[in-house]
Write an enzyme that holds these catalytic residues in place. Structure first.
Site, PDB file in Angstrom:
ATOM      1  N   CYS A 209       0.821  -1.451   0.008  1.00 48.31           N
ATOM      2  CA  CYS A 209      -0.071  -0.053   0.161  1.00 48.31           C
ATOM      3  C   CYS A 209       0.767   1.388   0.034  1.00 48.31           C
ATOM      4  CB  CYS A 209      -0.925  -0.070   0.962  1.00 48.31           C
ATOM      5  SG  CYS A 209      -0.246   0.192   2.612  1.00 48.31           S
ATOM      6  N   HIS A 264      -2.716   1.443   6.817  1.00 48.31           N
ATOM      7  CA  HIS A 264      -2.855   1.374   5.510  1.00 48.31           C
ATOM      8  C   HIS A 264      -3.106   2.903   4.851  1.00 48.31           C
ATOM      9  CE1 HIS A 264      -4.295  -0.825   1.699  1.00 48.31           C
ATOM     10  NE2 HIS A 264      -5.132   0.027   1.768  1.00 48.31           N
ATOM     11  N   HIS A 276      -5.789   2.155  -4.109  1.00 45.32           N
ATOM     12  CA  HIS A 276      -4.862   1.587  -3.189  1.00 45.32           C
ATOM     13  C   HIS A 276      -4.485   0.373  -3.598  1.00 45.32           C
ATOM     14  CE1 HIS A 276      -7.949  -0.525  -0.689  1.00 45.32           C
ATOM     15  NE2 HIS A 276      -8.762  -0.280  -1.651  1.00 45.32           N
TER      16      HIS A 276
END
Length: 304
Positions: A209, A264, A276
């Site tokens: 990520c 994240h 993402h």
């Protein structure tokens, strides 16, 4: 037909008793059909808007401080009002005591593109988008959101993007450049849709990520971010979720209960969506701000 004196007196008494009631009904009718509409302002926080003049009646919803309501009448301690097409009752002590005529305000959009939503929040659907210096009629403002009317559309926009005057070309150049950079960055990010998620990878054939955001910003905007999502969340200017712009970094706690720890990161692309590298999907994807992501949201950062 013959009447006794007792019957005549009784009839007269009943008639006299009914006259005040009829008078009250007439006054109430006159109020209901008055030509001028009186508006008052909610002065309490999260005031219950009820179906009847008592706490035993069902609540139609909450009216926040600053909301303007159409005032109809007052019965004992309850005010009968109309809001958003619904008629109900609020406790009278929580509205302004002085009636005011509704004064709408004219304002102008101060950003290149502004979403008009069906409700006061980014989770609501987008009705339309309006451009820089578009004139709008502000009907009410509360909690950072303005209810506006533009053309035949009535909806909500973030109050931050409305100004009292039009924005000159010189002062809008910074916003315009930022918008262009954000658009370019999102287009670049989308070119990696479907690339596999690999922990520790930072492109161009696979990403985790933060590796994805690191690679996209470095190669599209010439901005070198810290490498991990936790460190990236300390970079740039913090913005609220209600004021997100395209290109903002959005951070989440996906490791369980949201205790503020970042695990994240993604890039906001507008319309309540972000792009993402998702470990659960195993690739780069576009996701909506669903209930899960809304609950996991920690903060947003602006670096463009």
């Amino acid at each position: 037909m013959n009447f006794t004196s007792k019957e005549i007196i009784t009839t007269a008494a009943i008639t006299a008793a009914l006259v005040p009631a009829a008078s009250v009904l007439m006054q109430d009718t006159q109020i209901a059909h008055a030509d001028s509409v009186e508006y008052r302002v909610i002065t309490g926080d999260s005031v219950n808007f009820r179906k009847g003049p008592s706490t035993s009646y069902e609540s139609l919803g909450k009216l926040n401080k600053g909301y303007k309501v159409e005032y109809i009448s007052t019965t004992n301690s309850w005010a009968k009002v109309k809001y958003n097409g619904k008629t109900g009752y609020v406790y009278a002590q929580y509205i302004s005591q002085t009636g005011t005529q509704l004064n709408t305000t004219v304002k102008y959009v101060n950003c290149s593109s502004l979403n008009v939503r069906s409700g006061a929040g980014t989770s609501y659907s987008v009705l339309t988008s309006i451009s820089l210096n578009t004139q709008v009629e502000v009907l009410s403002t509360s909690n950072g959101w303005s209810k506006i009317k533009v053309g035949s559309t009535t909806g909500y926009v973030s109050s931050k993007y409305l100004s009292d005057t039009k924005t000159s070309s010189s002062s809008s150049s910074t916003n315009s450049n930022a918008s262009t950079s954000a658009s370019k960055l999102v287009t670049y990010a989308k070119s990696f849709l479907g690339k596999p998620y690999v922990w520790g990878a930072q492109g161009p054939s696979s990403f985790d990520c933060s590796g994805f955001t690191y690679y996209v910003f470095k190669n599209s905007a010439n901005i070198t971010l810290p490498r991990t999502s936790k460190d990236q969340s300390t970079y740039g200017t913090t913005v609220s979720k209600s004021n997100l712009r395209v290109g903002d970094l959005v951070f989440f706690d996906t490791d369980g209960a949201n205790d503020g720890n970042v695990s994240h990161v993604g890039i906001y692309i507008g319309s309540n969506q972000f792009i993402h590298a998702s470990s659960s999907k195993g690739k780069v994807v576009i996701s909506d701000f669903t209930t899960y992501y809304n609950n996991a949201f920690v903060r947003a950062k602006r670096v463009l």
